[in-house]
Design an enzyme around this catalytic site. Sequence first.
Site: not given
Ligand code: FCB
Length: 442
Positions: A74, A118, A163, A290, A292, A349
């Site tokens: 991607r 992006h 995002e 995405n 985290y 992500e």
């Molecule tokens: C996300 C972004 C990506 C990267 C990660 C750590 O929010 O999409 O570009 O910076 O965080």
Amino acid sequence: MQFPQGFLWGAATAAYQIEGSPLADGAGASIWHRFSHTPGTILNGDTGDVACDHYRRWQEDIEWMKRLGLNAYRFSVAWGRVLPTGRGAVNHKGLDFYKRLVDGLLQAGITPMITLYHWDLPAELQDCGGWANRDCAKWFADYACFMFRELGDRVPLWATLNEPWVVMALGYLWGQHAPGMRDIGAAAKAGHHLLLGHGKAVQAFRAQGLPNARIGIVTNLGPQQPASDSPQDQMVAALWHNFINRYFLDPIFRGEYPDTVINFIGEFAPKAAPDDMRIIQSQIDFLGVNYYTRNVLAYDASDPIGSRTVFQEGKLHTEMGWEVYPEGLYEILKWVYEEYGEIPLYITENGAAFPDTPNPQGEVDDPLRVDYIRTHLEQAHRAIREGVPLKGYFYWSLMDNFEWAFGYSKRFGLLYVDFETQKRTMKSSGRWYAEFIAGQRR
Ligand code: FCB
């Protein structure tokens, strides 16, 4: 842990974070180029001028993807490389870069997923108000339409926006990201126009009638949990949940913004023109998630929003200060599935920054990242076992890169990048991921 046949095993990147050469071959400056060259915006004064030099080293980078055994990649297209002022005249040299990259990936047996936006808006469009200007939705759709025409026959997976919540909140509301605005009214407008641009791009995509291509959007999602069961903590957690997780998905899947957030922002609430919600609701083929971390939230009267994030003592945190909470991936995938139904999902992500340092032999051992990936894959697998239609996993990121306001201080890569020499070294996490993928193929 056996994943379904045809599962995509990938890694993700974004143009401004890796390419470098931001103005090469006739490219137009982006808002990130401008922002990073504004003193005081980026840690250590870093910029994306060189980044990973991927614009010139893309062939080598495909070789690294092959070594990792990826079957998907991607990446994003820098709008201003293709249309230097954002609309009108085409810069063929910029377009050719992406054509070569796509052909190289296909030749290597790697499925490309393109993100159209992006975060690197052409700077000239920002001079016209950027996403706060309603016309930006149309500019975006025209650019998207052009890309579908040029690459729609070869690229099977398209994401409109990366995002949009982060664009709205960090770009227009809190100012840590380009264009660095702090204006709630502009933020609400930008959010709405991002959605409208997304919807118009989906319509343009359908109009092209591309039989082998699918389109979706990428959103940042994560559990927003109350620190206690007090009604006040529950209330702020619910508000954040609606703001982060529903603010863009409810319009796309249901044609309406979440009430609680709209009431909270009051007079600044976005004003939709009569047809907008129908356009925004245009059917998508997949959703990119995405993930985290989670947030644990408590009521706090002294805060302007009335809440604060509660640090989870004793839990592992990444260099970003984000709690490592793999269960959250399962929880959010399940939530999306239960809330919005049978839409194919990709983890577009997921990844972690840790303080990686090469040893005297030049090797980079990153056991924490190996654990991070493994435990998140376990949770993804758990979701699949419970019926969630998850189709692929893209680790963030292929290689260490320009982490926006944090510059080069946060390393997320499977490949270590020495930014002095541009030498790439596979970290132990890269080797682990390669073995894991190979095991899935057997
Ligand atoms: C996300 C972004 C990506 C990267 C990660 C750590 O929010 O999409 O570009 O910076 O965080």
